[in-house]
Design a protein around this motif. Structure first.
Motif, short mmCIF file in Angstrom:
data_model
loop_
_atom_site.label_atom_id
_atom_site.label_comp_id
_atom_site.label_asym_id
_atom_site.label_seq_id
_atom_site.Cartn_x
_atom_site.Cartn_y
_atom_site.Cartn_z
N GLU A 1 2.61 -1.95 -6.00
CA GLU A 1 2.36 -1.35 -7.32
C GLU A 1 3.58 -1.41 -8.23
OE1 GLU A 1 0.04 2.06 -7.85
OE2 GLU A 1 -1.03 1.86 -5.94
N ILE B 1 -4.92 5.09 9.82
CA ILE B 1 -4.98 4.58 8.44
C ILE B 1 -5.39 3.10 8.45
CG2 ILE B 1 -3.78 4.35 6.24
CD1 ILE B 1 -3.76 7.23 7.11
N GLN C 1 6.75 1.31 -3.79
CA GLN C 1 5.94 1.97 -4.82
C GLN C 1 6.74 3.11 -5.45
OE1 GLN C 1 2.13 3.47 -3.41
NE2 GLN C 1 1.47 4.04 -5.47
N ASN D 1 -7.46 4.32 -4.13
CA ASN D 1 -6.36 5.18 -3.69
C ASN D 1 -6.60 5.66 -2.26
OD1 ASN D 1 -6.59 6.33 -6.95
ND2 ASN D 1 -4.70 5.47 -6.16
N GLY D 2 -5.54 5.64 -1.50
CA GLY D 2 -5.63 6.16 -0.13
C GLY D 2 -6.25 5.21 0.86
N SER D 3 -6.50 3.95 0.44
CA SER D 3 -7.17 3.03 1.36
C SER D 3 -6.20 2.46 2.42
CB SER D 3 -7.83 1.89 0.58
OG SER D 3 -6.87 1.24 -0.23
N GLY D 4 -4.89 2.60 2.18
CA GLY D 4 -3.93 2.16 3.19
C GLY D 4 -3.00 1.05 2.73
N LYS D 5 -2.93 0.77 1.44
CA LYS D 5 -2.12 -0.34 0.93
C LYS D 5 -0.62 -0.10 1.19
CE LYS D 5 -3.76 0.14 -3.28
NZ LYS D 5 -4.61 1.33 -3.05
N SER D 6 -0.17 1.10 0.82
CA SER D 6 1.25 1.39 1.02
C SER D 6 1.57 1.54 2.50
CB SER D 6 1.66 2.67 0.29
OG SER D 6 1.57 2.46 -1.10
N THR D 7 0.61 2.01 3.26
CA THR D 7 0.81 2.10 4.71
C THR D 7 1.06 0.71 5.28
OG1 THR D 7 -0.59 4.05 4.82
CG2 THR D 7 -0.25 2.86 6.88
N HIS E 1 -3.40 -2.12 -8.68
CA HIS E 1 -4.70 -1.58 -9.10
C HIS E 1 -5.22 -2.31 -10.33
CE1 HIS E 1 -5.08 1.90 -6.49
NE2 HIS E 1 -3.81 2.18 -6.69
N LYS F 1 -3.24 10.57 11.97
CA LYS F 1 -4.38 10.10 11.21
C LYS F 1 -4.39 8.57 11.22
CE LYS F 1 -6.11 10.50 6.51
NZ LYS F 1 -5.64 10.78 5.16
N TYR G 1 5.52 5.60 10.49
CA TYR G 1 4.17 5.07 10.76
C TYR G 1 4.14 4.50 12.16
CZ TYR G 1 3.64 5.64 5.77
OH TYR G 1 3.58 6.18 4.51
#
Ligand SMILES: Nc1ncnc2c1ncn2[C@@H]1O[C@H](COP(=O)(O)OP(=O)(O)OP(=O)(O)O)[C@@H](O)[C@H]1O
Ligand SMILES: [Mg+2]
Lengths: 391, 253
Positions: B173, B18, B87, B38-44, B205, B16, B55
């Motif tokens: 975070e 990211i 995180q 959420n899920g936008s790719g920050k931790s990625t 956030h 997927k 990754y």
């Protein structure tokens, strides 16, 4: 090879024994048992993964090898005996061919005795350096008696570099008296040879028995520990840690027999397997009908470092009493990748991270060893073996 | 010269995509905040920068202090001075915080051509850093993160950052779920570590953190790239209006 031939190999081995004059009673009993039995093959449930029979099939010559040395420790009597009464009284020879073989073939028993009430602080260390050549078989025997209210710490260290189709069979009988304490540590590192060890333990009331077995090197290591809790209020701990690489096969079979109420048993066996190695753990906790208020805890955890390594783990809990607290669990898996990454993200290289995690994994077993010297020796040996495994 | 230059970075996890062409330049002394749904790719992004091999980088370049970051193993990045406050910090039973930090500090010092600290000096150094983040003395002796509360884990991350003294700290975070006291402690820790040659990327956030750690820039990450950058006022606006208006503007464009 036919069963008849295997049986004749046994009789041949037994009739070649030079020591027929000592321990007559138990020997003839054992020989009677052997006459009708044979070395168990992989068809036998307890030997499913561990093929010792092939060594016998290739022919083994009995040799004399009573080369156990020991330090002198105040308060402990250590001597070789050909007539000690307690030898054989755990009656193991009537149940299992390898034990019967030991009983019929050992020459003399190494007796270790701590007299009533004696508190021994210094560790007694038995060094057994195995020097067997291909095709050689030897049986050694140890008896440990810790009398009432006495206490002892003992280490039995197997080392040497026997050739790879030799076999050493050792049987240790242990009597832990009333309110006595014994810590019995085993280290097994014998290069390429084969080693079959049996420990038969009887614990009297209010006693405390701990045994730790660390297995590091050997083509085939088979370790049996059988503990009978005969008196109430016994606390026992049995732990093992094993590291396998290459084609090594280490097999641990344990039995805790809860015969009476109010006893506690704790068992932790852990291992790390790499290469094409095979591990076996079979742990039975048997709680008899009368053994109410038993606390029995058992766990076996394994980490596989390679796809070609195999672990066969079988915890067995058999409970016939209705008021007990028992649990068991077995896990086999890979190293926690998230933990490895976390440590690497702080600057440890992959080996350093892996070693730190695996040392911690071993820690739960090692902390049961009271000797700081032994513990730190083992930590170094574990590090060395990890380095060999990293390929 | 910039400390971190990310050009057109793309990454995927489990087939997927990211990150989809991410750009960012961070200069020494700066604090950048990255916000986003959420899920936008920050931790990625954080994981890719730290070198997490689950990754897969599919394109782009990252220069860290003149070196090719993507070419380095995770431990080399750490030794070069990149630090990620996770995180979700990992619990490691049986490994004490002290032993862990001793091993880590030794590696980082070795990389900088310094001898390992002797036990006494190490303990003094650790004590100083513990005080910086008001970390309970007992926590340092326990197994890494095992049984720590959420707040204790986050404080432990900042403690580790203080111990390793990185050039770039990425805080993913670190403020989430903290009560106001813990938040203040974490933010103070960061502020005390701030200097003209160090930089921070603060993923959050909540605008609340940015009252304590004042960012020079605020970026919005959405669907794998930065869709808007501004100053700290942008964070206030996001807190008030959410992300929908940005999403709408994007679809209109
Ligand atoms: N290891 C993974 N395996 C599968 N999918 C993943 C993995 N890591 C992240 N993802 C997916 O990638 C996307 C981005 O995740 P990421 O954790 O980067 O988001 P985030 O912006 O940090 O979100 P949050 O604000 O919730 O922390 C999500 O859809 C997530 O489900
Ligand atoms: Mg995230």
């Amino acid at each position: 090879m036919s069963e008849a031939m295997t049986t004749s190999i046994l009789s041949e081995l037994v009739s070649g024994a030079k020591s027929a004059n000592s321990f007559k009673g138990i020997r003839s009993e054992a020989e009677g048992f052997l006459a009708d039995s044979r070395i168990p093959s992989k068809k036998h449930e307890d030997w499913k993964y561990t093929n010792i029979k092939r060594l016998f099939d290739n022919g083994l010559n009995l040799v004399s090898a009573n080369d156990i040395t020991f330090n002198s420790v105040d308060g402990v009597e250590v001597y070789w005996s050909t007539n000690e009464e307690l030898v054989g009284s755990t009656a193991i020879h009537s149940k299992e061919a390898h034990a019967a073989l030991n009983t019929s073939l050992f020459e003399k028993a190494l007796v270790i005795r701590v007299k009533k009430g004696a508190q021994v602080n210094e560790e007694l260390i038995l060094q057994q350096v195995i020097k067997l050549n291909d095709g050689e078989f030897s049986a050694t025997r140890v008896l440990i008696v810790v009398e009432d209210n006495a206490s002892l710490k003992c280490q039995h260290h197997y080392s040497g570099s026997p050739q790879n189709s030799s076999l050493l069979n050792n049987l240790t009988e242990v009597f832990v008296g009333q309110n006595a304490r014994l810590e019995l540590n085993y280290v097994q590192e014998i290069g390429e040879g084969n080693l079959m060890t049996t420990t038969e333990v009887e614990c009297q009331r209010d006693s405390n028995f701990t045994t730790n077995c660390v297995q590091l090197y050997g083509s085939l290591l088979r370790n049996n520990v059988n503990i009978r809790l005969k008196g109430e209020n016994v606390e026992t701990h049995l732990n093992g840690f094993y590291m396998l690489n290459g084609k090594e096969l280490f097999d641990n079979h344990t039995l805790v027999d809860h015969l009476v109420p109010h006893c506690e048993s704790n068992e932790i066996y852990r291992g790390i397997l790499a290469g094409k190695s095979t591990g076996v753990f079979n742990g039975r906790v048997f709680v008899h009908r009368d053994a109410q208020k038993t606390n029995g805890y058992q766990s076996n955890n394994n980490i596989l470092l390679s796809d070609d390594a195999t672990m066969n783990s079988k915890p067995e809990l058999e409970i016939y009493a209705d008021d007990v607290r028992c649990s068991h669990g077995s896990t086999t898996g890979q190293l926690d990748e998230d933990a490895v990454f976390y440590l690497r993200a702080r600057g440890l290289d992959e080996f350093g991270a892996t070693a730190l995690l695996l040392t911690a994994f071993a820690g739960d077993v090692l902390k049961a060893i009271s000797s700081e010297i032994l513990r730190s020796e083992l930590e170094d040996k574990i590090q060395n073996k990890l380095k060999e495994m990293r390929a | 010269m910039s400390l971190l230059t990310i050009k057109n970075l793309s990454a995927r996890v489990e087939e997927k995509d990211i990150l989809k062409g991410f750009n960012l330049t961070v200069n020494p002394g700066e604090v950048h905040a990255i916000m986003g749904p959420n899920g936008s790719g920050k931790s990625t992004l954080a994981s890719v920068l730290a070198g997490n091999e689950s990754y897969e980088v599919t394109g782009g370049e990252v220069d860290f202090d003149g070196k090719d970051l993507l070419d380095m193993a995770p431990e080399e990045r750490a030794r070069e001075g990149l630090f990620l406050a996770f995180q979700y910090p990992v619990e490691i039973p049986g490994v004490s915080n002290v032993n862990f930090m001793k091993a880590a500090v030794t590696e980082v010092r070795k990389h900088r051509g310094l001898e390992p600290l002797v036990a006494k000096d190490f303990l003094a150094y650790m004590k100083e850093k513990k005080e910086l983040v008001e970390l309970d003395g007992k926590l340092a002796g326990r197994s890494v993160n095992e049984g720590f509360s959420g707040g204790e884990k986050k404080r432990n991350e900042i403690f580790q950052m203080a111990m390793l003294d990185p050039k770039l700290g990425i805080l993913d975070e670190t403020d989430s779920g903290l009560d106001i006291d813990a938040l203040r402690i974490v933010a103070n820790g960061v502020n005390k570590l701030k200097s003209k040659d160090k930089a921070f990327i603060v993923i959050t956030h909540y605008q609340r953190l940015l009252d304590y750690i004042v960012p020079d820039f605020v970026h919005v990450l959405y669907d794998g790239k930065i869709v808007r950058s501004g100053t700290k006022e942008l964070a206030l606006e996001l807190e008030e209006k959410g992300y929908d208006w940005i999403k709408e503007e994007l679809t209109e464009a």
